[in-house]
Design a protein around this motif. Structure first.
Motif, PDB file in Angstrom:
ATOM      1  N   LEU A   1      16.604  -1.388 -17.463  1.00 49.58           N
ATOM      2  CA  LEU A   1      16.020  -0.072 -17.162  1.00 49.58           C
ATOM      3  C   LEU A   1      16.653   0.502 -15.902  1.00 49.58           C
ATOM      4  CD1 LEU A   1      12.232  -0.917 -17.774  1.00 49.58           C
ATOM      5  CD2 LEU A   1      13.855   0.091 -19.393  1.00 49.58           C
TER       6      LEU A   1
ATOM      7  N   ASP B   1      18.538   2.990 -15.278  1.00 47.47           N
ATOM      8  CA  ASP B   1      18.375   4.442 -15.078  1.00 47.47           C
ATOM      9  C   ASP B   1      16.976   4.776 -14.564  1.00 47.47           C
ATOM     10  OD1 ASP B   1      20.896   4.765 -15.977  1.00 47.47           O
ATOM     11  OD2 ASP B   1      20.366   5.618 -17.931  1.00 47.47           O
ATOM     12  N   VAL B   2      16.022   4.020 -15.023  1.00 53.15           N
ATOM     13  CA  VAL B   2      14.633   4.256 -14.596  1.00 53.15           C
ATOM     14  C   VAL B   2      14.459   3.813 -13.150  1.00 53.15           C
ATOM     15  CG1 VAL B   2      12.220   3.702 -15.079  1.00 53.15           C
ATOM     16  CG2 VAL B   2      13.846   3.940 -16.975  1.00 53.15           C
TER      17      VAL B   2
ATOM     18  N   ASP C   1      16.805   8.161 -12.575  1.00 55.19           N
ATOM     19  CA  ASP C   1      17.521   9.109 -13.424  1.00 55.19           C
ATOM     20  C   ASP C   1      16.869   9.298 -14.789  1.00 55.19           C
ATOM     21  OD1 ASP C   1      19.361   9.499 -11.458  1.00 55.19           O
ATOM     22  OD2 ASP C   1      20.726   7.941 -12.177  1.00 55.19           O
ATOM     23  N   SER C   2      15.881   8.504 -15.065  1.00 56.85           N
ATOM     24  CA  SER C   2      15.197   8.602 -16.353  1.00 56.85           C
ATOM     25  C   SER C   2      13.755   8.165 -16.172  1.00 56.85           C
ATOM     26  CB  SER C   2      15.896   7.681 -17.370  1.00 56.85           C
ATOM     27  OG  SER C   2      15.034   7.390 -18.448  1.00 56.85           O
ATOM     28  N   GLN C   3      12.864   8.704 -16.994  1.00 57.15           N
ATOM     29  CA  GLN C   3      11.468   8.249 -16.955  1.00 57.15           C
ATOM     30  C   GLN C   3      11.144   7.496 -18.243  1.00 57.15           C
ATOM     31  OE1 GLN C   3       8.312   9.800 -15.102  1.00 57.15           O
ATOM     32  NE2 GLN C   3       9.479  10.511 -13.363  1.00 57.15           N
ATOM     33  N   GLU C   4      12.198   7.115 -18.963  1.00 52.11           N
ATOM     34  CA  GLU C   4      11.952   6.391 -20.210  1.00 52.11           C
ATOM     35  C   GLU C   4      11.988   4.901 -19.975  1.00 52.11           C
ATOM     36  OE1 GLU C   4      13.718   7.543 -23.851  1.00 52.11           O
ATOM     37  OE2 GLU C   4      13.690   9.653 -23.253  1.00 52.11           O
TER      38      GLU C   4
ATOM     39  N   SER D   1       7.109   8.022 -10.691  1.00 51.75           N
ATOM     40  CA  SER D   1       7.509   7.769 -12.078  1.00 51.75           C
ATOM     41  C   SER D   1       6.366   7.108 -12.835  1.00 51.75           C
ATOM     42  CB  SER D   1       8.742   6.865 -12.125  1.00 51.75           C
ATOM     43  OG  SER D   1       9.041   6.530 -13.468  1.00 51.75           O
TER      44      SER D   1
ATOM     45  N   ALA E   1       6.927   5.881 -15.802  1.00 52.57           N
ATOM     46  CA  ALA E   1       7.573   5.008 -16.781  1.00 52.57           C
ATOM     47  C   ALA E   1       6.954   3.605 -16.748  1.00 52.57           C
ATOM     48  CB  ALA E   1       9.070   4.910 -16.475  1.00 52.57           C
TER      49      ALA E   1
ATOM     50  N   SER F   1      18.389  -5.210 -15.334  1.00 53.69           N
ATOM     51  CA  SER F   1      18.710  -3.919 -14.707  1.00 53.69           C
ATOM     52  C   SER F   1      19.659  -4.116 -13.526  1.00 53.69           C
ATOM     53  CB  SER F   1      17.426  -3.239 -14.238  1.00 53.69           C
ATOM     54  OG  SER F   1      16.523  -3.109 -15.311  1.00 53.69           O
TER      55      SER F   1
ATOM     56  N   CYS G   1      28.189  13.501 -10.823  1.00 53.61           N
ATOM     57  CA  CYS G   1      26.855  13.713 -10.277  1.00 53.61           C
ATOM     58  C   CYS G   1      26.808  13.363  -8.790  1.00 53.61           C
ATOM     59  CB  CYS G   1      25.796  12.930 -11.049  1.00 53.61           C
ATOM     60  SG  CYS G   1      25.971  11.164 -10.876  1.00 53.61           S
TER      61      CYS G   1
END
Ligand code: NG6
Ligand code: CA
Length: 520
Positions: free
Chosen positions: A418, A420-421, A425-428, A389, A391, A401, A22
Motif C-alpha cells: 500500500l 501509495d496509500v 497519493d491514494s486513499q485506496e 486518510s 483508507a 509497502s 510530480c
C-alpha cells in the motif's frame, strides 16, 4: 513517483521517468538525499488507545509531539494493529503474516522460545538485504532462544537472528521477568557471580513474592502479578539473582530514548531502520518523577505524557542530525487501551472524562474496534502532504509497502503493498482485513465488520472490557455506527452470508479452534 523507483533513480533514469514529473524540483536540483534510500523508523507504543492522542480527539490529555506527526503527515482513521494484544501484533508487523497462521502467536511468557523462524522474511531482514543497517530498541515480546534460555550466556536466537543488526530490548513486558535489558543477546550489566535464574512455574526458595510479602510492595497487584518483586513492583514470573542487571522502572523511558538517539547518531551516514518500541502506557505504569502527577489522571496519563515527551526528544535528534527530510516515520500502537490491567494504579479512579478508546467500543483483548484500531500515522517531512486518510491499512502491510519503497521485489506474505496509500497519493487501502483478539477473529470488509459467534464472557470482568463475544453473528456498518451499537446481522442476511463466506475462505481451517480464554 519520486519516492518509488529508487533503484532506477540510483541508476540515473531520473530525467527520463515520467513519474518524476510530480516532483517540484528539476533534475539539477535533485539532491543526494533523494537518490539514496530513506531511513525508516517505526515508533511503536504499547497499549496506547485510539482516543489517547489529542490529534485523534483526546481533550483531557495533550500529546503535542504525537500530534506533530499526525498533523504533519498522514493521520489514518482506519489504521489497525493485526491483533488486540502485543505478541501477535508485533509478529504481524515484523513478518507481514497474519498471526493466526502461527498457533503460538499469543501473549508470551518471558521464557518463551523465539516465535519468528530464522527462515522467515521480516521487515528488518528485507531492509538489510537492501543495504540497510537495522536495529530495535525497546520492547520485544516475541520470545528468545530455543525454549531453555540460559540468561547468563549469549541468548540465541534473538532479534539479531531474524534481521536486526543491533538489539537493545526488554525480553517480554515491563510486568514480566526477567527485568533486565538485553543487548545483542547479552544481559546488560550482569555480574557473573550473581547469575540470573527465571521460571514461570515455581518460585526460587527464600525469594519474596507479591503474594506472600505485601509489606515489600510499592505498587499493589489487582489480578495476576503476584510473583517476584522487583523495585517494589510485583511481576509475572519468578526470577532470582542478576541484581546489578535489573532495570530501573522509572528510568526506562529515558533509557530507551537515549539508546534510540545514540542509534540514530551512530548510523546517520548509512540507510538505517529503527524499530523504537516504547513500553508506555502498559503496566506497571512507572513515570519518571518528572512526569508524576502531570496529567492529573494518575500514572496512566503521566506515562502517556512521558511517552509524548520521548517522541518529541527523539524527533529533535532527527532534526538536529539533519535527518528529517530523508526519514519516513511510522507511529502506531500494538493494541488498544486498558485501564486496570492487573495493578491498583488509579487508572480507573482518576480517568475523569478521558476516553482512551475514543468513540470505539471495547479495548485491549477485544474483538470490537478499540482492540485493534489504533493511532496510526506516517510522517515524512516535505515528502508526504499532511492529510487525514480513511483508507483501511494494517501494520502488517508495512513490509511489502516498504519493500516497494526501497526497491525490493518482496511480494508474498499477507502483507499488502500500500505504498501509495502510505505516501498519501491514494486513499485506496485494503478491501478487507482479518482482525484477531485472543485467538478469535473477525472480518473487516469495506465499511463493514462481521464478528462470528464466540462462547465466553461478554465482558472480561477483571479488566472490565467488552470482548466482543456473542452467541449470534454480529454485523456492524462502521461508517454509520463507529461505536458498534446496531447489530445488523438479522436485517442484512445477504450481506452477512457474503461476509461469512469470504471470512471462511480467507481464514480457512488454520488454527481455528479457540482455546478457553484466560480472561475473567
Ligand atoms: C496479561 C496480563 C496483563 C498484560 C498482558 C500482556 C495478567 C492477569 N494480565 O496476561 O497485565 O501483561 O498479559 O499485555 O497477568 S500485552 O500488551 O503485552 O499483550
Ligand atoms: Ca500491548
Amino acid at each position: 513517483m519520486k519516492y518509488k523507483p529508487l533503484k532506477l533513480l540510483a541508476l540515473g533514469f531520473l530525467a527520463t521517468m515520467s513519474g518524476v514529473a510530480c516532483s517540484s524540483k528539476t533534475q539539477t536540483e535533485t539532491t543526494e538525499a533523494e537518490v539514496s534510500k530513506p531511513n525508516i523508523i517505526v515508533i511503536y507504543m504499547d497499549d496506547l488507545g485510539y482516543g489517547d492522542v489529542s490529534a485523534y480527539g483526546a481533550t483531557e490529555i495533550n500529546t503535542p509531539n504525537m500530534d506533530k506527526l499526525a498533523n504533519g503527515g498522514i493521520r489514518f482513521t482506519n489504521g489497525y494493529a493485526s491483533s488486540a494484544t502485543c505478541t501477535p501484533s508485533r509478529y504481524a508487523l515484523l513478518t507481514g503474516m497474519y498471526p493466526w497462521r502461527n498457533k503460538n502467536a499469543k501473549i508470551l511468557p518471558g521464557t518463551a522460545p523465539l516465535l519468528i523462524s530464522t527462515e522467515q522474511m521480516t521487515l528488518p531482514k528485507m531492509l538489510k538485504e537492501q543495504g540497510y543497517y537495522t536495529g530495535i530498541v525497546g520492547k520485544w515480546h516475541l520470545g528468545l532462544g530455543n525454549g531453555n534460555v540460559n540468561w547468563n550466556e549469549k541468548i540465541s536466537p534473538s532479534p539479531n537472528e531474524v534481521g536486526f543488526d543491533y538489539s537493545h530490548i526488554l525480553a517480554a513486558t515491563q510486568d514480566r521477568v526477567p527485568t533486565v535489558y538485553i543487548e545483542d543477546g547479552h544481559v546488560v550489566n550482569l555480574d557473573p557471580n550473581d547469575p540470573i535464574e527465571v521460571s514461570y512455574s515455581k518460585n526460587f526458595e527464600g525469594e519474596p513474592t507479591g503474594k506472600d510479602n505485601p509489606e515489600l510492595l510499592t505498587m499493589r497487584w489487582h489480578h495476576g502479578h503476584n510473583n517476584s518483586i522487583v523495585n517494589g513492583v510485583p511481576r509475572i514470573g519468578f526470577m532470582k539473582g542478576g541484581e546489578s542487571a535489573k532495570w530501573s522502572d522509572v528510568d526506562m523511558a529515558d533509557h530507551f530514548l537515549a539508546k534510540a538517539q545514540d542509534y540514530v547518531k551512530a548510523h546517520k551516514d548509512e540507510p538505517f531502520f529503527l524499530y523504537y518500541a516504547l513500553q508506555q502506557p502498559h503496566v506497571p505504569r512507572t513515570p519518571h518523577p518528572r512526569f508524576e502527577g502531570k496529567s492529573g489522571m494518575g500514572p496512566r496519563g503521566d506515562v502517556i505524557l512521558e511517552a509524548d515527551w520521548c517522541v518529541g526528544e527523539f524527533m529533535k535528534t532527527l532534526e538536529e542530525e539533519g535527518l528529517l527530510e530523508n526519514t519516513l516515520i511510522v507511529f502506531s500502537s500494538d493494541n488498544g487501551p486498558v485501564l486496570n490491567d492487573g495493578y491498583y494504579d488509579d487508572a480507573v479512579e482518576k480517568l475523569g472524562d478521558h476516553t482512551p478508546a475514543g468513540p470505539l467500543r471495547g479495548g485491549k483483548y477485544s474483538l470490537f474496534e478499540a482492540g485493534t484500531r489504533v493511532p496510526f500515522m506516517v510522517y515524512w517531512k516535505d515528502k508526504i502532504a499532511p492529510q487525514v486518510s480513511d483508507a483501511l491499512v494494517c501494520q502488517m502491510d508495512l513490509l511489502n509497502s516498504m519493500a516497494d519503497l526501497v526497491g525490493s521485489d518482496q511480494k508474498d506474505l499477507d502483507s499488502k503493498n500500500l505504498l501509495d496509500v502510505f505516501m498519501g497519493d491514494s486513499q485506496e487501502g485494503r478491501d478487507e482485513l482479518v482482525l484477531e483478539a485472543t485467538s478469535r477473529t473477525a472480518l473487516r470488509q469495506g465499511d463493514w465488520i462481521m464478528i462470528p459467534p464466540y462462547k465466553g464472557a461478554a465482558v472480561a470482568s477483571q479488566v472490565n472490557i467488552e470482548l466482543g463475544n456473542d452467541s449470534e453473528y454480529q454485523l456492524y456498518n462502521l461508517k454509520d455506527d463507529i461505536g458498534q451499537q446496531n447489530n445488523l446481522a438479522a436485517s442484512n442476511p445477504e450481506k452477512l452470508k457474503a461476509m461469512v463466506a469470504d471470512y471462511n475462505q480467507i481464514r480457512g481451517n488454520e488454527n481455528t479452534e479457540v482455546e478457553a480464554l484466560e480472561l475473567k
